[in-house]
Motif scaffolding. Structure first.
Motif, PDB file in Angstrom:
ATOM      1  N   SER A   1       0.832  -1.192   0.000  1.00 19.15           N
ATOM      2  CA  SER A   1       0.000   0.000   0.000  1.00 19.15           C
ATOM      3  C   SER A   1       0.870   1.246   0.000  1.00 19.15           C
ATOM      4  O   SER A   1       1.937   1.279   0.612  1.00 19.15           O
ATOM      5  N   ASP A   2       0.404   2.280  -0.690  1.00 23.62           N
ATOM      6  CA  ASP A   2       1.144   3.543  -0.682  1.00 23.62           C
ATOM      7  C   ASP A   2       0.598   4.504   0.374  1.00 23.62           C
ATOM      8  O   ASP A   2       0.957   5.678   0.396  1.00 23.62           O
ATOM      9  N   LEU A   3      -0.252   3.993   1.276  1.00 24.59           N
ATOM     10  CA  LEU A   3      -0.748   4.835   2.365  1.00 24.59           C
ATOM     11  C   LEU A   3       0.416   5.215   3.284  1.00 24.59           C
ATOM     12  O   LEU A   3       1.307   4.409   3.534  1.00 24.59           O
ATOM     13  N   PRO A   4       0.382   6.418   3.842  1.00 25.35           N
ATOM     14  CA  PRO A   4       1.461   6.809   4.755  1.00 25.35           C
ATOM     15  C   PRO A   4       1.327   6.100   6.105  1.00 25.35           C
ATOM     16  O   PRO A   4       0.226   5.782   6.545  1.00 25.35           O
ATOM     17  N   GLU A   5       2.460   5.871   6.764  1.00 24.19           N
ATOM     18  CA  GLU A   5       2.464   5.273   8.107  1.00 24.19           C
ATOM     19  C   GLU A   5       1.863   6.233   9.128  1.00 24.19           C
ATOM     20  O   GLU A   5       1.226   5.814  10.087  1.00 24.19           O
ATOM     21  N   ASP A   6       2.116   7.503   8.922  1.00 29.09           N
ATOM     22  CA  ASP A   6       1.536   8.526   9.783  1.00 29.09           C
ATOM     23  C   ASP A   6       1.285   9.770   8.952  1.00 29.09           C
ATOM     24  O   ASP A   6       1.734   9.867   7.812  1.00 29.09           O
ATOM     25  N   PHE A   7       0.552  10.698   9.535  1.00 29.13           N
ATOM     26  CA  PHE A   7       0.143  11.894   8.794  1.00 29.13           C
ATOM     27  C   PHE A   7      -0.042  13.022   9.788  1.00 29.13           C
ATOM     28  O   PHE A   7      -0.546  12.808  10.891  1.00 29.13           O
ATOM     29  N   VAL A   8       0.353  14.224   9.390  1.00 30.39           N
ATOM     30  CA  VAL A   8       0.176  15.405  10.222  1.00 30.39           C
ATOM     31  C   VAL A   8      -0.626  16.419   9.424  1.00 30.39           C
ATOM     32  O   VAL A   8      -0.360  16.645   8.241  1.00 30.39           O
ATOM     33  N   ILE A   9      -1.622  17.017  10.089  1.00 31.49           N
ATOM     34  CA  ILE A   9      -2.458  18.016   9.432  1.00 31.49           C
ATOM     35  C   ILE A   9      -2.783  19.124  10.434  1.00 31.49           C
ATOM     36  O   ILE A   9      -3.022  18.852  11.609  1.00 31.49           O
ATOM     37  N   ASP A  10      -2.749  20.352   9.955  1.00 32.67           N
ATOM     38  CA  ASP A  10      -3.146  21.483  10.776  1.00 32.67           C
ATOM     39  C   ASP A  10      -4.642  21.713  10.607  1.00 32.67           C
ATOM     40  O   ASP A  10      -5.139  21.815   9.481  1.00 32.67           O
ATOM     41  N   VAL A  11      -5.339  21.782  11.736  1.00 28.93           N
ATOM     42  CA  VAL A  11      -6.784  21.995  11.747  1.00 28.93           C
ATOM     43  C   VAL A  11      -7.065  23.093  12.765  1.00 28.93           C
ATOM     44  O   VAL A  11      -6.782  22.923  13.956  1.00 28.93           O
TER      45      VAL A  11
ATOM     46  N   PHE B   1      -1.604  14.721  14.757  1.00 27.79           N
ATOM     47  CA  PHE B   1      -0.764  13.607  14.329  1.00 27.79           C
ATOM     48  C   PHE B   1      -1.627  12.350  14.310  1.00 27.79           C
ATOM     49  O   PHE B   1      -2.326  12.065  15.281  1.00 27.79           O
ATOM     50  N   MET B   2      -1.596  11.616  13.195  1.00 36.09           N
ATOM     51  CA  MET B   2      -2.370  10.390  13.064  1.00 36.09           C
ATOM     52  C   MET B   2      -1.453   9.226  12.731  1.00 36.09           C
ATOM     53  O   MET B   2      -0.611   9.343  11.834  1.00 36.09           O
ATOM     54  N   ALA B   3      -1.627   8.122  13.434  1.00 36.05           N
ATOM     55  CA  ALA B   3      -0.910   6.878  13.141  1.00 36.05           C
ATOM     56  C   ALA B   3      -1.776   5.732  13.649  1.00 36.05           C
ATOM     57  O   ALA B   3      -2.447   5.870  14.684  1.00 36.05           O
ATOM     58  N   HIS B   4      -1.750   4.618  12.943  1.00 34.70           N
ATOM     59  CA  HIS B   4      -2.564   3.482  13.378  1.00 34.70           C
ATOM     60  C   HIS B   4      -2.167   3.068  14.787  1.00 34.70           C
ATOM     61  O   HIS B   4      -3.026   2.772  15.610  1.00 34.70           O
ATOM     62  N   GLY B   5      -0.880   3.056  15.059  1.00 27.28           N
ATOM     63  CA  GLY B   5      -0.414   2.813  16.415  1.00 27.28           C
ATOM     64  C   GLY B   5       0.307   1.502  16.633  1.00 27.28           C
ATOM     65  O   GLY B   5       1.014   1.344  17.636  1.00 27.28           O
TER      66      GLY B   5
ATOM     67  N   VAL C   1       2.499   9.675  21.983  1.00 27.34           N
ATOM     68  CA  VAL C   1       2.580  11.079  22.391  1.00 27.34           C
ATOM     69  C   VAL C   1       3.955  11.655  22.059  1.00 27.34           C
ATOM     70  O   VAL C   1       4.055  12.784  21.576  1.00 27.34           O
ATOM     71  N   ALA C   2       5.008  10.883  22.258  1.00 27.12           N
ATOM     72  CA  ALA C   2       6.355  11.351  21.906  1.00 27.12           C
ATOM     73  C   ALA C   2       6.455  11.611  20.401  1.00 27.12           C
ATOM     74  O   ALA C   2       7.039  12.613  19.976  1.00 27.12           O
ATOM     75  N   ALA C   3       5.871  10.720  19.594  1.00 27.30           N
ATOM     76  CA  ALA C   3       5.897  10.907  18.132  1.00 27.30           C
ATOM     77  C   ALA C   3       5.105  12.154  17.743  1.00 27.30           C
ATOM     78  O   ALA C   3       5.538  12.929  16.878  1.00 27.30           O
ATOM     79  N   ALA C   4       3.963  12.361  18.380  1.00 29.68           N
ATOM     80  CA  ALA C   4       3.156  13.550  18.095  1.00 29.68           C
ATOM     81  C   ALA C   4       3.930  14.818  18.449  1.00 29.68           C
ATOM     82  O   ALA C   4       3.980  15.771  17.666  1.00 29.68           O
ATOM     83  N   LYS C   5       4.540  14.823  19.616  1.00 30.30           N
ATOM     84  CA  LYS C   5       5.310  16.001  20.051  1.00 30.30           C
ATOM     85  C   LYS C   5       6.481  16.275  19.110  1.00 30.30           C
ATOM     86  O   LYS C   5       6.803  17.430  18.835  1.00 30.30           O
ATOM     87  N   SER C   6       7.099  15.217  18.587  1.00 31.99           N
ATOM     88  CA  SER C   6       8.236  15.419  17.673  1.00 31.99           C
ATOM     89  C   SER C   6       7.805  16.088  16.377  1.00 31.99           C
ATOM     90  O   SER C   6       8.622  16.686  15.676  1.00 31.99           O
TER      91      SER C   6
ATOM     92  N   LYS D   1       0.335  14.426  29.071  1.00 28.18           N
ATOM     93  CA  LYS D   1       1.609  15.130  28.880  1.00 28.18           C
ATOM     94  C   LYS D   1       1.471  16.261  27.865  1.00 28.18           C
ATOM     95  O   LYS D   1       2.329  16.476  27.017  1.00 28.18           O
ATOM     96  N   GLY D   2       0.316  16.952  27.922  1.00 28.60           N
ATOM     97  CA  GLY D   2       0.080  18.104  27.063  1.00 28.60           C
ATOM     98  C   GLY D   2      -0.483  17.794  25.688  1.00 28.60           C
ATOM     99  O   GLY D   2      -0.643  18.696  24.870  1.00 28.60           O
ATOM    100  N   VAL D   3      -0.790  16.538  25.419  1.00 32.32           N
ATOM    101  CA  VAL D   3      -1.315  16.132  24.108  1.00 32.32           C
ATOM    102  C   VAL D   3      -2.690  15.486  24.304  1.00 32.32           C
ATOM    103  O   VAL D   3      -2.865  14.624  25.167  1.00 32.32           O
ATOM    104  N   THR D   4      -3.661  15.901  23.502  1.00 33.59           N
ATOM    105  CA  THR D   4      -4.963  15.242  23.491  1.00 33.59           C
ATOM    106  C   THR D   4      -4.821  13.929  22.743  1.00 33.59           C
ATOM    107  O   THR D   4      -4.289  13.905  21.623  1.00 33.59           O
ATOM    108  N   VAL D   5      -5.263  12.833  23.354  1.00 27.80           N
ATOM    109  CA  VAL D   5      -5.144  11.497  22.760  1.00 27.80           C
ATOM    110  C   VAL D   5      -6.547  10.990  22.433  1.00 27.80           C
ATOM    111  O   VAL D   5      -7.439  11.035  23.269  1.00 27.80           O
ATOM    112  N   LEU D   6      -6.702  10.495  21.203  1.00 25.29           N
ATOM    113  CA  LEU D   6      -8.006  10.035  20.734  1.00 25.29           C
ATOM    114  C   LEU D   6      -7.876   8.728  19.970  1.00 25.29           C
ATOM    115  O   LEU D   6      -7.025   8.596  19.091  1.00 25.29           O
TER     116      LEU D   6
END
Length: 160
Positions: A61-71, A77-81, A94-99, A120-125
């Motif tokens: 698949s050419d889907l990305p492993e993770d994706f970042v978008i400004d909203v 930050f999105m990743a399957h996990g 959370v560390a990956a999101a912060k990076s 740790k300052g990040v909303t997790v969903l």
């Protein structure tokens, strides 16, 4: 703006079709395990659909492993996990999101819905799963991210 957040549909478009019909979103985030149905989901939604690769998505698949978008005022930050060991807790996610400078981290993989407003300052969903829920009660779940006129986010967990 209304964003529909789903994960772990595993080739079952019925729940997605129902959620789109109920919510009429402006955008969709699919957090992996779509299993080759990206084009179908785009057709069903009729709005932009952003998809990240899950552990059940093809190695080719050419889907990305993770994706970042400004909203609004936020960076998401999105990743399957599965590569971030989310089944053991949110620390690596959370560390990956912060990076990436993100203040919101969305993941799937566990099929269990979660919304932690600040870890740790990040909303997790985690929207859970629309096809194979694993939480007590076994209801199919998804999430809605609302974006107000000031660019602030609200998160609501929903069941089908």
């Amino acid at each position: 703006m209304k964003i529909l957040v789903v994960s772990d549909t595993h080739r079952n478009a019925d729940g997605f079709r129902a959620a789109v019909g109920i919510e009429q979103p402006d955008m969709v985030f699919h957090i992996g395990d779509i299993e080759g149905q990206t084009e179908l989901f785009e057709e069903i939604a009729g709005v932009p659909v952003y998809v990240v690769k899950g552990n059940c998505d093809s190695f080719f698949s050419d889907l990305p492993e993770d994706f970042v978008i400004d909203v609004g005022k936020h960076r998401i930050f999105m990743a399957h996990g599965h590569r971030l060991d989310v089944q053991y807790g949110p620390e690596t996610l959370v560390a990956a999101a912060k990076s990436e400078g993100a203040d919101v981290a969305i993941y799937g993989h566990t099929h269990v819905p979660e919304h932690t407003p600040s870890y740790k300052g990040v909303t997790v969903l985690n929207p859970g799963s629309l096809s194979r829920p694993r939480q007590t009660g076994g209801k199919r779940t998804y999430a809605i991210i609302g974006v107000d006129d000031e660019g602030e986010l609200s998160i609501e967990m929903k069941t089908l």
